[in-house]
Scaffold this active site. Structure first.
Site, mmCIF file in Angstrom:
data_model
loop_
_atom_site.group_PDB
_atom_site.id
_atom_site.type_symbol
_atom_site.label_atom_id
_atom_site.label_comp_id
_atom_site.label_asym_id
_atom_site.label_seq_id
_atom_site.Cartn_x
_atom_site.Cartn_y
_atom_site.Cartn_z
ATOM 1 N N CYS A 356 15.301 -16.479 -5.021
ATOM 2 C CA CYS A 356 13.964 -16.065 -5.447
ATOM 3 C C CYS A 356 13.258 -15.064 -4.530
ATOM 4 C CB CYS A 356 13.085 -17.288 -5.729
ATOM 5 S SG CYS A 356 13.501 -18.781 -4.883
ATOM 6 N N ARG A 385 24.042 -23.641 1.106
ATOM 7 C CA ARG A 385 23.170 -24.689 1.643
ATOM 8 C C ARG A 385 24.002 -25.628 2.507
ATOM 9 N NH1 ARG A 385 19.371 -26.019 -3.693
ATOM 10 N NH2 ARG A 385 18.668 -23.853 -3.969
ATOM 11 N N GLN A 403 24.686 -19.410 -8.950
ATOM 12 C CA GLN A 403 23.763 -19.801 -10.008
ATOM 13 C C GLN A 403 23.688 -18.739 -11.105
ATOM 14 O OE1 GLN A 403 20.302 -20.193 -7.333
ATOM 15 N NE2 GLN A 403 20.212 -22.341 -7.899
ATOM 16 N N ASP A 405 21.114 -17.470 -12.231
ATOM 17 C CA ASP A 405 19.718 -17.496 -11.822
ATOM 18 C C ASP A 405 18.955 -16.330 -12.449
ATOM 19 O OD1 ASP A 405 17.605 -18.554 -10.489
ATOM 20 O OD2 ASP A 405 18.200 -17.862 -8.498
ATOM 21 N N HIS A 407 14.579 -14.726 -12.704
ATOM 22 C CA HIS A 407 13.147 -14.873 -12.469
ATOM 23 C C HIS A 407 12.400 -13.947 -13.414
ATOM 24 C CE1 HIS A 407 14.998 -16.411 -8.775
ATOM 25 N NE2 HIS A 407 13.977 -17.246 -8.792
ATOM 26 N N LYS A 491 8.241 -28.334 -12.783
ATOM 27 C CA LYS A 491 9.437 -27.794 -13.435
ATOM 28 C C LYS A 491 9.835 -28.633 -14.635
ATOM 29 C CE LYS A 491 12.630 -30.103 -10.204
ATOM 30 N NZ LYS A 491 13.840 -29.970 -9.374
ATOM 31 N N HIS A 537 10.877 -19.347 -12.381
ATOM 32 C CA HIS A 537 12.237 -19.529 -11.871
ATOM 33 C C HIS A 537 13.019 -20.278 -12.946
ATOM 34 C CE1 HIS A 537 10.759 -19.158 -7.537
ATOM 35 N NE2 HIS A 537 9.644 -19.387 -8.213
#
Length: 665
Positions: A356, A385, A403, A405, A407, A491, A537
């Site tokens: 992000c 991570r 991901q 992912d 945004h 979320k 997100h």
């Protein structure tokens, strides 16, 4: 004259009971059926023992076995106490520590007697037998309030050094309770069932033994942890054991080896080595997701793996996720110099644990007008991570993951519509894979950024979007989860249900007003002034690694044909058919089917078994006769009968199954 207590019941009625009465007395006063069925009580909202007296007027709701969640937790807590008593009966000198209920059972940690080794699975049948004897004795579980000093004294006197240590750290003045079953007792908050006989002696099973450090610290003594699964009746236990057997058969780590998809090893702990077959699945998913995101108006970007620590400090992630981030100095150390390997004055950088902040930096390039919004930026973003070693689990919990992912940067007025559009996109994706799912809203946690007004607005936007999509109902398992949101935003979560009833939390969307503020993102509004965008997100697969693991287990390795690494194998019966097999293979590949040939000098039954184990959807068997007639004998995975058809018919059939669902008419 005895004072009467007023006990209010859920139906609105009020019963007057003498002082000293218990919920069990109320149940008996209502009727013998309820007296037998009631196992616990909620008194003024607090779950309590059914035999614990009221302290005054109270609201009462009786708990029966029909209240499955509460009944299971009570039973599992009781099974843990029965386990501890059984172990101490059988193995004198064993010390008890802690034994909670779990999601499907219970465990207890023990310090074996001096001179005795750790417990093993060979001990479990004997312990189970003793547990059944204790249950059959139907001994009452009695609650007593003790002082801290009483606890310390009793545990010290009985050689329970671990419990005495814990008791010594409890606060003075707090109400401390023990539960006694006959001569055995343990420090416990409760509540419990009325007696050991309320448990079904055929509804539990001890499952395994492992090591565990006292208080979870590897510097402390190693204990023996005995696990069990516990239920309300034998039918529930059998259903659970069947699910566990199915789960073992479907274990993605086992199937990953058999299908030659991937492996993990210490040299890259927590990261996946994808083999050619496994990476074919990945590529199909990636292509599918790109088509879905392209169709929904996302623009794909690629951002750096390593970013300056100051960026993470500004975003707030450094304070929240620092211990889970891989941090590196921004200069190469000189290994020839003496002294510290890394200079004390070195600046620090970190491998990104999420995408992000980098997406905000892309958004901030140039001046953005309100007319350009919404801007949807997507990335197949690789993140790292630093998960603890003990938490890693195959593809399901890794240190390096990618991901799907994205945004979305939008105006305040566009939030609900963008969330609604994402809900419909996620619905289409999950339906393509055959998943049923529930939608849940995770609300603000105690530790969070942003004002209460922003959180009120963000949470309501999520509710409004779900309502507009027509999914705020029982069909979609709608539920709100207090305290489970991210530190910067509420979320929506998608919880998939797999083929054997397990749930997996995968997709999410979060409405965030904090990060754009912290990273100074803005757009020029209709009034010519700067405004903060709202940042959504979102992800659907979550991570490719975990989603592939879920798919392998959901389908037990028998992936839909369009996802299967190899969709068909042409296998020969005799070498005379080799030329025809190669011709068939060329036609299959020309039709876009991922096909291989097996021309080995092996018996056909051997080839069938091998390719079945690898979960190849279709085996096209050819011999001399098929070569002469231009046919193939098609063996489809999971079907007993083979079908003989022309090669062209087989190709048409395979092409249909091999077409991704989003590309079908």
């Amino acid at each position: 004259m005895t004072e009467l207590l007023k006990i209010s019941l859920p139906d609105g009625s009020v019963r007057e009971m003498p002082e000293g009465s218990t919920p069990a007395d109320v149940a008996a006063a209502i009727g013998p059926g309820l007296a037998k069925a009631a196992i616990a009580a909620r008194v003024n909202g607090e779950l309590r023992d059914i035999t614990r007296p009221f302290e005054g007027d109270a609201q009462l709701a009786l708990v029966t076995s029909k209240d499955v969640d509460e009944a299971l937790e009570l039973a599992r807590h009781d099974y843990a106490h029965v386990l501890a008593e059984a172990v101490q009966n059988l193995f004198p000198g064993t010390q008890i520590t802690f034994g909670p209920a779990t999601d499907d059972g219970f465990y207890y940690d023990f310090a074996p007697a001096e001179g005795r080794g750790a417990f093993t699975e060979e001990d479990l049948p004997k312990i189970e037998e003793e547990m059944r004897r204790i249950i059959a004795a139907d001994t009452p579980l009695e609650r007593e309030v003790w002082t801290r000093q009483q606890l310390i004294q009793w545990f010290n006197d009985h050689g329970e050094s671990f419990k005495a240590e814990w008791a010594a750290e409890l606060p003075e003045g707090e109400e401390l309770t023990i539960y006694r079953q006959g001569d055995w007792l343990d420090m416990c908050r409760g509540p419990h069932l009325a007696s050991t006989g309320k448990l079904d002696p055929q509804a539990f099973k001890l499952t395994r033994v492992s090591g565990a450090y006292w208080r979870g610290d590897q510097k402390n003594a190693m204990l023996s942890r005995i696990y069990g699964t516990g239920w309300l009746n034998k039918r529930q236990l059998n259903e659970h054991l069947h699910r566990m057997e199915e789960a073992a058969k479907r274990d993605h780590r086992k199937l990953g080896r058999e299908m030659d998809l991937f492996h993990l090893q210490e040299e890259a702990h927590g990261s996946v080595f994808w083999h050619p077959q496994g990476y074919k699945i990945w590529r199909q998913l990636e292509s599918y997701m790109r088509r879905k995101m392209d169709g929904a108006g996302y623009r794909e970007i690629k951002t750096p793996q390593v970013m300056d620590a100051r960026q993470w400090e500004q975003s707030g992630h450094w304070g929240k996720y620092r211990e889970n981030m891989f941090v590196i100095p921004d200069e190469v150390p000189n290994t020839e110099d003496e002294g510290d390997l890394v200079s004390k004055d070195a600046d620090w950088m970190a491998l990104k644990p999420m995408n992000c902040p980098a997406h905000v930096l892309v958004f901030k390039q140039g001046i953005t007008s309100y007319r350009e919004l919404p801007i949807r930026l997507g990335e197949m973003g690789c993140c790292h991570r630093n998960e603890p070693h003990g938490a890693l689990h195959g593809l399901m919990r890794v240190r390096q993951f990618t991901q799907d992912d994205a945004h979305i940067f939008c105006t305040e007025k566009q939030v609900v519509e963008e969330v609604r559009a994402f809900i419909e996109l996620a619905d289409a994706v999950y339906r393509d894979f055959g998943f049923k799912y529930a939608i849940k809203l995770a609300l603000r946690p105690e530790q969070r950024f942003g004002s209460d007004a922003d959180w009120d607005k963000a949470e309501q936007e999520m509710r409004d979007a779900v309502a507009e999509a027509g999914m705020m109902n029982d069909e979609y398992g709608w539920e709100e989860l207090p305290g489970e949101g991210a530190f910067y935003a509420p979320k929506l979560e998608w919880h998939l249900t797999d083929a054997i009833g397990r749930t997996w939390q995968v997709g999410t969307i979060q409405g965030d007003r904090v990060l754009p503020e912290r990273l100074d993102a803005s757009y020029i509004g209709e009034d010519g002034e700067k405004h903060r965008p709202v940042m959504l997100h979102r992800a659907i697969f979550g991570s490719y690694e975990r989603f592939i693991g879920i798919l392998i287990e959901h389908f037990a390795g028998k992936l839909p044909v369009w996802l299967a690494p190899t969709q068909a194998v042409v296998a020969t019966i005799v070498s005379d058919a080799d030329d025809y097999a190669n011709e068939a293979l060329a036609k299959l590949r020309a039709a876009g089917i991922r096909a291989e040939s097996d021309l080995r000098n092996e018996k056909i039954n051997y080839k069938v078994r091998e390719h079945s184990l690898a979960k190849v959807p279709h085996l096209l068997v050819v011999g001399k006769r098929e070569a002469e007639e231009g046919t193939v004998a098609v063996r489809t995975l999971g079907e007993k009968e083979q079908r003989v058809m022309s090669l062209d018919e087989a190709i048409a059939m395979l092409r249909d199954g091999a077409t991704p669902p989003d590309l079908r008419d």
